[in-house]
Scaffold this active site. Structure first.
Site, PDB file in Angstrom:
ATOM      1  N   LEU A  62       0.791  -1.223  -0.027  1.00 37.62           N
ATOM      2  CA  LEU A  62       0.044  -0.031  -0.027  1.00 37.62           C
ATOM      3  C   LEU A  62       0.936   1.291   0.035  1.00 37.62           C
ATOM      4  CD1 LEU A  62      -2.427  -1.268   2.528  1.00 37.62           C
ATOM      5  CD2 LEU A  62      -2.692  -1.443   0.383  1.00 37.62           C
ATOM      6  N   PRO A  63       0.064   2.457  -0.243  1.00 33.31           N
ATOM      7  CA  PRO A  63       1.064   3.696  -0.410  1.00 33.31           C
ATOM      8  C   PRO A  63       1.713   4.444   0.797  1.00 33.31           C
ATOM      9  CG  PRO A  63      -1.183   4.203  -1.586  1.00 33.31           C
ATOM     10  CD  PRO A  63      -1.168   2.708  -0.936  1.00 33.31           C
ATOM     11  N   THR A  71       6.326   0.859   2.003  1.00 37.31           N
ATOM     12  CA  THR A  71       7.330   1.608   2.889  1.00 37.31           C
ATOM     13  C   THR A  71       6.956   2.578   3.457  1.00 37.31           C
ATOM     14  OG1 THR A  71       8.721   1.357   0.776  1.00 37.31           O
ATOM     15  CG2 THR A  71       9.566   2.932   2.335  1.00 37.31           C
ATOM     16  N   LYS A 110       7.693  11.082  -0.023  1.00 34.94           N
ATOM     17  CA  LYS A 110       7.152  10.352   1.297  1.00 34.94           C
ATOM     18  C   LYS A 110       8.382   9.819   2.002  1.00 34.94           C
ATOM     19  CE  LYS A 110       5.805   6.311   1.257  1.00 34.94           C
ATOM     20  NZ  LYS A 110       5.487   5.059   0.956  1.00 34.94           N
ATOM     21  N   LYS A 144      15.107   0.665   5.121  1.00 35.20           N
ATOM     22  CA  LYS A 144      14.811   0.993   3.697  1.00 35.20           C
ATOM     23  C   LYS A 144      14.592   2.310   3.604  1.00 35.20           C
ATOM     24  CE  LYS A 144      12.223   1.065   0.142  1.00 35.20           C
ATOM     25  NZ  LYS A 144      12.403   0.768  -1.137  1.00 35.20           N
TER      26      LYS A 144
HETATM   27  P1  NAD Z   1       0.888   2.483  -6.175  1.00 36.53           P
HETATM   28  O1  NAD Z   1       0.094   3.650  -5.902  1.00 36.53           O
HETATM   29  O2  NAD Z   1       0.997   1.945  -7.626  1.00 36.53           O
HETATM   30  O3  NAD Z   1      -0.087   1.169  -5.752  1.00 36.53           O
HETATM   31  C1  NAD Z   1      -0.610   1.034  -4.704  1.00 36.53           C
HETATM   32  C2  NAD Z   1      -2.011   0.589  -4.764  1.00 36.53           C
HETATM   33  O4  NAD Z   1      -2.757   0.221  -3.300  1.00 36.53           O
HETATM   34  C3  NAD Z   1      -2.954   0.948  -5.544  1.00 36.53           C
HETATM   35  O5  NAD Z   1      -3.644   0.095  -6.495  1.00 36.53           O
HETATM   36  C4  NAD Z   1      -4.407   1.438  -4.350  1.00 36.53           C
HETATM   37  O6  NAD Z   1      -5.365   1.371  -5.306  1.00 36.53           O
HETATM   38  C5  NAD Z   1      -4.137   0.358  -3.306  1.00 36.53           C
HETATM   39  N1  NAD Z   1      -4.765   0.792  -2.175  1.00 36.53           N
HETATM   40  C6  NAD Z   1      -4.631   2.097  -1.579  1.00 36.53           C
HETATM   41  N2  NAD Z   1      -5.372   1.910  -0.324  1.00 36.53           N
HETATM   42  C7  NAD Z   1      -5.894   0.405  -0.148  1.00 36.53           C
HETATM   43  C8  NAD Z   1      -6.782  -0.100   0.522  1.00 36.53           C
HETATM   44  N3  NAD Z   1      -7.223   0.334   1.644  1.00 36.53           N
HETATM   45  N4  NAD Z   1      -7.214  -1.443   0.171  1.00 36.53           N
HETATM   46  C9  NAD Z   1      -6.879  -2.031  -0.953  1.00 36.53           C
HETATM   47  N5  NAD Z   1      -6.078  -1.418  -1.918  1.00 36.53           N
HETATM   48  C10 NAD Z   1      -5.548  -0.051  -1.296  1.00 36.53           C
HETATM   49  O7  NAD Z   1       2.159   2.289  -5.473  1.00 36.53           O
HETATM   50  P2  NAD Z   1       3.273   1.390  -5.601  1.00 36.53           P
HETATM   51  O8  NAD Z   1       4.282   2.101  -6.865  1.00 36.53           O
HETATM   52  O9  NAD Z   1       2.882  -0.061  -5.816  1.00 36.53           O
HETATM   53  O10 NAD Z   1       4.196   1.292  -4.188  1.00 36.53           O
HETATM   54  C11 NAD Z   1       3.476   0.656  -3.171  1.00 36.53           C
HETATM   55  C12 NAD Z   1       4.265   0.813  -1.927  1.00 36.53           C
HETATM   56  O11 NAD Z   1       5.904   0.370  -2.194  1.00 36.53           O
HETATM   57  C13 NAD Z   1       4.795   2.339  -1.507  1.00 36.53           C
HETATM   58  O12 NAD Z   1       4.783   2.345  -0.174  1.00 36.53           O
HETATM   59  C14 NAD Z   1       6.156   2.728  -2.144  1.00 36.53           C
HETATM   60  O13 NAD Z   1       6.953   3.459  -1.391  1.00 36.53           O
HETATM   61  C15 NAD Z   1       6.603   1.063  -2.138  1.00 36.53           C
HETATM   62  N6  NAD Z   1       7.724   1.012  -3.179  1.00 36.53           N
HETATM   63  C16 NAD Z   1       7.442   1.289  -4.489  1.00 36.53           C
HETATM   64  C17 NAD Z   1       8.542   1.220  -5.400  1.00 36.53           C
HETATM   65  C18 NAD Z   1       8.223   1.565  -7.005  1.00 36.53           C
HETATM   66  O14 NAD Z   1       9.289   1.460  -7.592  1.00 36.53           O
HETATM   67  N7  NAD Z   1       7.115   1.953  -7.230  1.00 36.53           N
HETATM   68  C19 NAD Z   1       9.771   0.508  -5.174  1.00 36.53           C
HETATM   69  C20 NAD Z   1       9.964   0.158  -3.778  1.00 36.53           C
HETATM   70  C21 NAD Z   1       8.932   0.460  -2.940  1.00 36.53           C
END
Ligand code: NAD
Length: 299
Positions: A65-66, A99, A249, A174
């Site tokens: 999740l975000p 994260t 963030k 992280k």
């Molecule tokens: P994203 O915004 O693409 O995906 C998040 C998903 O969570 C969305 O599809 C959203 O609809 C869903 N969501 C939010 N609240 C929800 C809930 N209550 N119930 C169900 N679904 C819910 O984000 P992402 O890029 O996939 O990143 C996710 C996490 O991973 C973040 O914490 C980010 O910091 C971390 N991260 C991302 C990357 C990257 O390269 N994108 C790399 C490492 C870590």
């Protein structure tokens, strides 16, 4: 085969869940975005109407999740909504790969422990390419037992798996990593632009620096200058990858941690200011390597 509930199917969660399906696991998915759910059911996932419905009979619950508020809300719930901790089987292992701030992870871990349920934070490194390839690095915080049990699912999605310590320790490691990454990305960007401004070919300069003392991950895998490397966000108008808003963030989290521990992090503080400024100029949903344009763009 293990049954897995996967909640949060965005840029990272979607391909991670897909790898579990490919490995033959029974995966039940949920996301607030129906299109993200459809993308996974077309690859063989089961779907549930709610997150609690997905998790109610799972061996493993994985969330991606975000931010901390989403993780706290989903696991703990509130007066009107049950949380995952109210419905998951006692023997289930809960793994949050988002994260988030370490305090939120510790809070969820403590609430889970009150109910006799194991929770582990396991944030990842490796980006969307690593998520798709199943080569993510997992940085885990939890008990020895949880860490051992988690291998069944983490090995399918990742290459390197580390045990940083107890619940919350994965998040601390992280944000240290991402603070360093942001500093390297800014430094690499300004260095390449300095070379360009002085007549160098950015590809030749990048090749030189990659094997010299300035070599770093951004030069090897994620060059920020358009046209130097294929298949990286800088060569796709900075689309996909890791959003500026998410880097902002993470840099906020590292500065919060630095305040709490009275640590001196001048480079992280400067990187956060640069990224906040970049986001404010309308770049929040572009890849974080677009910070290069702060140095290259003619105003
Ligand atoms: P994203 O915004 O693409 O995906 C998040 C998903 O969570 C969305 O599809 C959203 O609809 C869903 N969501 C939010 N609240 C929800 C809930 N209550 N119930 C169900 N679904 C819910 O984000 P992402 O890029 O996939 O990143 C996710 C996490 O991973 C973040 O914490 C980010 O910091 C971390 N991260 C991302 C990357 C990257 O390269 N994108 C790399 C490492 C870590």
């Amino acid at each position: 085969m293990a049954t897995v509930a996967f909640i949060g199917l965005g840029n990272m969660g979607g391909p991670m869940a897909a790898n579990l399906i490919k490995a033959g696991m029974t995966v039940t998915v949920f996301d607030l975005n129906p299109a993200a759910v459809d993308a996974l059911t077309s690859q063989g996932a089961l779907s549930a109407k709610t997150a609690c419905g997905a998790a109610a009979s799972a061996d493993f619950v994985i969330t991606m999740l975000p931010a901390g508020k989403h993780v706290r809300g989903l696991y703990i719930g509130d007066d009107d909504n049950k949380g995952l901790l109210d419905v998951v089987p006692k023997q289930a292992l809960l793994i949050d790969c988002s994260t988030i701030d370490a305090d939120s992870a510790r809070l969820v871990g403590a609430k889970a422990a009150e109910k006799g349920i194991e929770f582990m934070d396991a944030p990842v490194s490796g980006g969307t390419a690593g998520a798709a390839a199943g080569t993510l690095t997992f940085i885990c915080g939890g008990s020895d037992n949880a860490y051992a049990k988690a291998q069944t699912v983490l090995r399918v999605m990742g290459g390197n798996i580390f045990h940083a310590g107890s619940v919350g320790a994965g998040q601390v490691a992280k944000i240290c990593n991402n603070m360093l990454l942001s500093v390297l990305m800014v430094g690499t960007s300004e260095s390449i632009q300095l070379g360009l401004d002085n007549g160098l070919d950015p590809k030749v300069l990048s090749d030189i620096m990659k094997v010299s003392s300035g070599g770093n991950w951004t030069l090897e895998k994620y060059n920020p200058c358009p046209g130097v490397m294929e298949n990286v966000p800088s060569s796709k108008d900075y689309q996909g990858g890791f959003m500026v808003d998410l880097m902002v963030k993470d840099l906020g989290l590292s500065q919060q941690a630095a305040l709490a521990s009275n640590s001196s992090t001048p480079m992280g503080s400067l990187a956060r200011s640069l990224y906040v400024n970049h986001a404010r100029q309308g770049n929040g949903s572009r890849d974080f390597s677009s910070i290069f344009e702060q140095f290259s763009k003619k105003k």
